[in-house]
Design a protein around this motif. Structure first.
Motif, PDB file in Angstrom:
ATOM      1  N   PHE A   1      25.858  11.486  24.109  1.00  0.00           N
ATOM      2  CA  PHE A   1      27.124  11.664  24.823  1.00  0.00           C
ATOM      3  C   PHE A   1      27.247  13.108  25.306  1.00  0.00           C
ATOM      4  O   PHE A   1      27.654  13.365  26.448  1.00  0.00           O
ATOM      5  CB  PHE A   1      28.299  11.296  23.927  1.00  0.00           C
ATOM      6  N   GLU A   2      26.900  14.030  24.444  1.00  0.00           N
ATOM      7  CA  GLU A   2      27.017  15.448  24.794  1.00  0.00           C
ATOM      8  C   GLU A   2      26.104  15.815  25.963  1.00  0.00           C
ATOM      9  O   GLU A   2      26.442  16.695  26.769  1.00  0.00           O
ATOM     10  CB  GLU A   2      26.699  16.310  23.573  1.00  0.00           C
ATOM     11  N   LEU A   3      24.966  15.147  26.061  1.00  0.00           N
ATOM     12  CA  LEU A   3      24.048  15.406  27.174  1.00  0.00           C
ATOM     13  C   LEU A   3      24.746  15.174  28.512  1.00  0.00           C
ATOM     14  O   LEU A   3      24.469  15.860  29.497  1.00  0.00           O
ATOM     15  CB  LEU A   3      22.821  14.487  27.047  1.00  0.00           C
ATOM     16  N   PHE A   4      25.669  14.205  28.533  1.00  0.00           N
ATOM     17  CA  PHE A   4      26.399  13.890  29.757  1.00  0.00           C
ATOM     18  C   PHE A   4      27.804  14.509  29.761  1.00  0.00           C
ATOM     19  O   PHE A   4      28.689  14.037  30.464  1.00  0.00           O
ATOM     20  CB  PHE A   4      26.469  12.370  29.938  1.00  0.00           C
ATOM     21  N   ARG A   5      27.982  15.540  28.926  1.00  0.00           N
ATOM     22  CA  ARG A   5      29.229  16.316  28.854  1.00  0.00           C
ATOM     23  C   ARG A   5      30.426  15.438  28.514  1.00  0.00           C
ATOM     24  O   ARG A   5      31.502  15.539  29.113  1.00  0.00           O
ATOM     25  CB  ARG A   5      29.474  17.056  30.181  1.00  0.00           C
ATOM     26  N   MET A   6      30.216  14.571  27.545  1.00  0.00           N
ATOM     27  CA  MET A   6      31.287  13.689  27.087  1.00  0.00           C
ATOM     28  C   MET A   6      31.333  13.698  25.560  1.00  0.00           C
ATOM     29  O   MET A   6      30.368  14.094  24.901  1.00  0.00           O
ATOM     30  CB  MET A   6      31.048  12.245  27.558  1.00  0.00           C
ATOM     31  N   LYS A   7      32.461  13.251  25.027  1.00  0.00           N
ATOM     32  CA  LYS A   7      32.563  12.984  23.607  1.00  0.00           C
ATOM     33  C   LYS A   7      32.629  11.480  23.392  1.00  0.00           C
ATOM     34  O   LYS A   7      33.141  10.733  24.242  1.00  0.00           O
ATOM     35  CB  LYS A   7      33.824  13.627  23.018  1.00  0.00           C
ATOM     36  N   MET A   8      32.128  11.039  22.242  1.00  0.00           N
ATOM     37  CA  MET A   8      32.306   9.645  21.867  1.00  0.00           C
ATOM     38  C   MET A   8      33.796   9.380  21.654  1.00  0.00           C
ATOM     39  O   MET A   8      34.524  10.266  21.213  1.00  0.00           O
ATOM     40  CB  MET A   8      31.559   9.347  20.563  1.00  0.00           C
ATOM     41  N   PRO A   9      34.271   8.173  21.967  1.00  0.00           N
ATOM     42  CA  PRO A   9      35.673   7.855  21.668  1.00  0.00           C
ATOM     43  C   PRO A   9      35.890   7.713  20.159  1.00  0.00           C
ATOM     44  O   PRO A   9      34.943   7.794  19.372  1.00  0.00           O
ATOM     45  CB  PRO A   9      35.869   6.519  22.375  1.00  0.00           C
ATOM     46  N   VAL A  10      37.120   7.514  19.778  1.00  0.00           N
ATOM     47  CA  VAL A  10      37.423   7.204  18.374  1.00  0.00           C
ATOM     48  C   VAL A  10      36.869   5.809  18.086  1.00  0.00           C
ATOM     49  O   VAL A  10      37.224   4.839  18.763  1.00  0.00           O
ATOM     50  CB  VAL A  10      38.942   7.227  18.116  1.00  0.00           C
ATOM     51  N   ILE A  11      35.988   5.721  17.113  1.00  0.00           N
ATOM     52  CA  ILE A  11      35.343   4.438  16.803  1.00  0.00           C
ATOM     53  C   ILE A  11      36.068   3.804  15.618  1.00  0.00           C
ATOM     54  O   ILE A  11      35.953   4.247  14.477  1.00  0.00           O
ATOM     55  CB  ILE A  11      33.850   4.640  16.511  1.00  0.00           C
ATOM     56  N   MET A  12      36.816   2.783  15.929  1.00  0.00           N
ATOM     57  CA  MET A  12      37.668   2.125  14.936  1.00  0.00           C
ATOM     58  C   MET A  12      36.958   0.887  14.383  1.00  0.00           C
ATOM     59  O   MET A  12      36.503   0.033  15.144  1.00  0.00           O
ATOM     60  CB  MET A  12      38.982   1.711  15.594  1.00  0.00           C
ATOM     61  N   PRO A  13      36.849   0.776  13.046  1.00  0.00           N
ATOM     62  CA  PRO A  13      36.265  -0.449  12.475  1.00  0.00           C
ATOM     63  C   PRO A  13      37.093  -1.675  12.857  1.00  0.00           C
ATOM     64  O   PRO A  13      38.321  -1.639  12.760  1.00  0.00           O
ATOM     65  CB  PRO A  13      36.320  -0.197  10.962  1.00  0.00           C
ATOM     66  N   ARG A  14      36.429  -2.705  13.314  1.00  0.00           N
ATOM     67  CA  ARG A  14      37.149  -3.922  13.691  1.00  0.00           C
ATOM     68  C   ARG A  14      37.814  -4.549  12.479  1.00  0.00           C
ATOM     69  O   ARG A  14      37.424  -4.319  11.330  1.00  0.00           O
ATOM     70  CB  ARG A  14      36.201  -4.921  14.346  1.00  0.00           C
ATOM     71  N   LEU A  15      38.823  -5.346  12.751  1.00  0.00           N
ATOM     72  CA  LEU A  15      39.457  -6.116  11.682  1.00  0.00           C
ATOM     73  C   LEU A  15      38.477  -7.148  11.151  1.00  0.00           C
ATOM     74  O   LEU A  15      37.774  -7.809  11.911  1.00  0.00           O
ATOM     75  CB  LEU A  15      40.710  -6.823  12.215  1.00  0.00           C
ATOM     76  N   SER A  16      38.438  -7.263   9.850  1.00  0.00           N
ATOM     77  CA  SER A  16      37.581  -8.241   9.178  1.00  0.00           C
ATOM     78  C   SER A  16      38.499  -9.187   8.414  1.00  0.00           C
ATOM     79  O   SER A  16      39.340  -8.734   7.631  1.00  0.00           O
ATOM     80  CB  SER A  16      36.628  -7.505   8.228  1.00  0.00           C
ATOM     81  N   VAL A  17      38.350 -10.490   8.670  1.00  0.00           N
ATOM     82  CA  VAL A  17      39.333 -11.453   8.171  1.00  0.00           C
ATOM     83  C   VAL A  17      38.653 -12.680   7.571  1.00  0.00           C
ATOM     84  O   VAL A  17      37.694 -13.202   8.131  1.00  0.00           O
ATOM     85  CB  VAL A  17      40.273 -11.917   9.319  1.00  0.00           C
TER      86      VAL A  17
END
Length: 548
Positions: A373-389
């Protein structure tokens, strides 16, 4: 434990520590701060606030993106809420996004849980952040491993059976280009429904599914039609990664991937080595020579590598110079496809992403992409664990209460152990002991016979051994017959244990990874998914158990 109202009924909701969590996922859930070398953000409200404040979303081609989304979804039907979300996205909205392969009948239940996760988090953040937050579901229609999506699990004769769509193709086309034979698929779906118990909802559910089959002849279209049916009132926006107008929108980003292919391969390779040294394995298993792009020809995907300044696929005989591949990216982007590395980056380039919803496997491979991501001058978004049900129906609840089991007893193997203890308690151990003694005596007597024959120079050893094996097989046969008869006498009691295990840990894992929503919808009604959306989920990494 919490009592909640779902569909006008009181149900019970419990939260538990995530069962069966892989090492890295467990670490991510419990101690994200220690993984800062792999991610730009932790997964909490503070991180979401920071992400919104510091990210420049102005580079998103909003008008073009909304036109593509609108055209794609128009086939399946746009609700009032969907149209509202599209208008917000065109203006200044941000998205919560997740995705999945296009499985038959939506694939495993966790596909539904991902969509619910995207919708629930978008709603929560819209209220929390005071800006339009829009739910988006990215369908991995470019995937070509059809064996991962061409089946459902059903129960037959009290056993779990994998029922595979029978039509075979000589080539591995991407899901979006894999066209069903309508009659074969019709027969296949009919067979699945015939395996279900007849309920008040069976006919309605069957009609709904078959109506969607009428105009949707690929894995991806059939999947999208069902998902849109379930979630359009929530305004869930859908996009197929292989949709050609979407590919054209991605043209300049494919050019960036080609231009930076060498650097991208290097940073991902080094990051995965760091990931491995930390004890988390190699989720991508990347190579220094990787191009991280596929070339698409007649619906087939061919993974490209870099060699001697060329982009190649040796087995197919494909070979492109950098300039040739740049030209393809510019003029025919539909001929290119992302892999596990470039898909997350492409997603970030195309959408204004606040948060990505991921499962255990996805979060692991995202952990190797920070420097990419940094190579393309970006940050990763907030990675939220999916709901597990896990959903526990009334029959299973009754059995759990009868034996005084908790859901954790099922996950921890206590139910299986109790079942074995019950069997052993009623087994007459003298019978297998006697049969074993008979086998040993038989072998000893045959050995004596063979010695005597050899002493008399009678060369019959092969015949003696063959005769021994025959008698041993007869003893084994009667041993199995005794065991089957014995278990048959205990069948009613054993079945209760098996019923609990099959419902809650099919194939030894979580329910959501095996069953499609079909069984639940057939049991409790076609509105069940809407009712699941009413539950006030918490994004805290716990596993939610819903007792209906």
């Amino acid at each position: 434990m919490k009592l909640i109202i779902r569909g006008g009924k009181i149900v019970r909701l419990e939260q538990h520590t995530q069962p069966f969590a892989p090492l890295f996922y467990k670490k991510y859930l419990e101690d994200t701060s220690s993984l800062s070398s792999f991610f730009h953000y932790e997964w909490n409200q503070k991180a979401l606030n920071k992400r919104l404040q510091e990210t420049d979303f102005s580079k998103t081609k909003r008008t073009e993106l909304v036109n593509v989304l609108t055209n794609y979804m128009s086939k399946f039907g746009l609700s009032e809420t969907s149209n509202k979300h599209l208008e917000e996205l065109k203006d200044n909205g941000v998205v919560v996004i997740g995705g999945q392969q296009a499985g038959i009948l939506t694939g495993p239940m966790y596909s539904i849980h991902k969509a619910i996760s995207v919708i629930a988090l978008a709603k929560q953040q819209r209220e929390q952040l005071g800006v339009p937050v829009i739910p988006v579901f990215w369908i991995a229609g470019e995937d070509h491993d059809i064996d991962e999506i061409n089946h459902v699990y059903i129960e037959r004769s009290r056993k779990l059976q994998k029922l595979v769509y029978p039509e075979k193709s000589k080539i591995k086309k991407i899901a979006s280009d894999s066209i069903f034979d309508k009659q074969i698929m019709d027969n296949y779906l009919t067979e699945i429904f015939q395996s279900l118990p007849e309920t008040l909802y069976t006919k309605e559910l069957f009609t709904k599914v078959m109506n969607h089959l009428e105009n949707n002849f690929t894995y991806t279209d059939f999947f999208a039609a069902l998902m849109n049916d379930f979630f359009q009132e929530e305004g869930l926006l859908l996009i197929d990664a292989a949709y050609e107008p979407f590919r054209k929108l991605e043209s300049e980003y494919f050019q960036l991937f080609v231009e930076n292919a060498s650097d991208l391969a290097e940073v991902v390779f080094e990051k995965e080595r760091e990931f491995e040294k930390a004890g988390f394995g190699t989720p991508i298993q990347t190579k220094e020579s990787a191009a991280h792009l596929f070339y698409v020809e007649a619906g087939e995907r061919f993974l490209l590598e870099r060699k001697d300044g060329m982009f190649i696929h040796e087995a197919k005989g494909l070979s492109f110079t950098k300039d040739e591949l740049m030209s393809i990216a510019e003029k025919h982007p539909e001929k290119l496809s992302n892999n596990v590395v470039t898909r997350p980056i492409m997603q970030e380039m195309v959408f204004p992403v606040l948060s990505f919803i991921g499962g255990p496997g996805e979060i692991a491979y995202w952990g190797t992409l920070k420097t990419a991501f940094e190579l393309f001058r970006m940050k990763m978004p907030v990675i939220m664990p999916r709901l597990s049900v896990t959903v526990v129906n009334t029959k299973t609840q009754t059995l759990l209460e009868k034996f005084s089991f908790t859901i954790e007893d099922v996950w921890n193997g206590i139910v299986e152990d109790t079942k074995l203890q019950y069997i052993n308690k009623h087994r007459n151990e003298r019978i297998p002991q006697l049969i074993e003694t008979m086998k040993q005596d038989l072998a000893a007597n045959y050995a004596k016979l063979e010695e005597l024959l050899i002493d008399d120079n009678l060369l019959l050893s092969p015949l003696v051994q063959k005769n021994l094996r025959y008698h041993e097989s007869q003893l084994t046969f009667i041993e199995h017959a005794i065991d089957d008869t014995f278990l048959g006498k205990l069948d009613a009691s054993i079945h209760r244990y098996d019923r609990i295990l099959m419902e809650l840990t099919p194939n030894g894992g979580l329910q959501e990874r095996i069953y499609s929503p079909l069984q639940l919808l057939n049991e409790v009604g076609t509105d069940f998914i809407k009712e699941l959306l009413e539950i006030p989920y918490e994004f805290n990494g716990n596993h939610h158990v819903v007792y209906i």
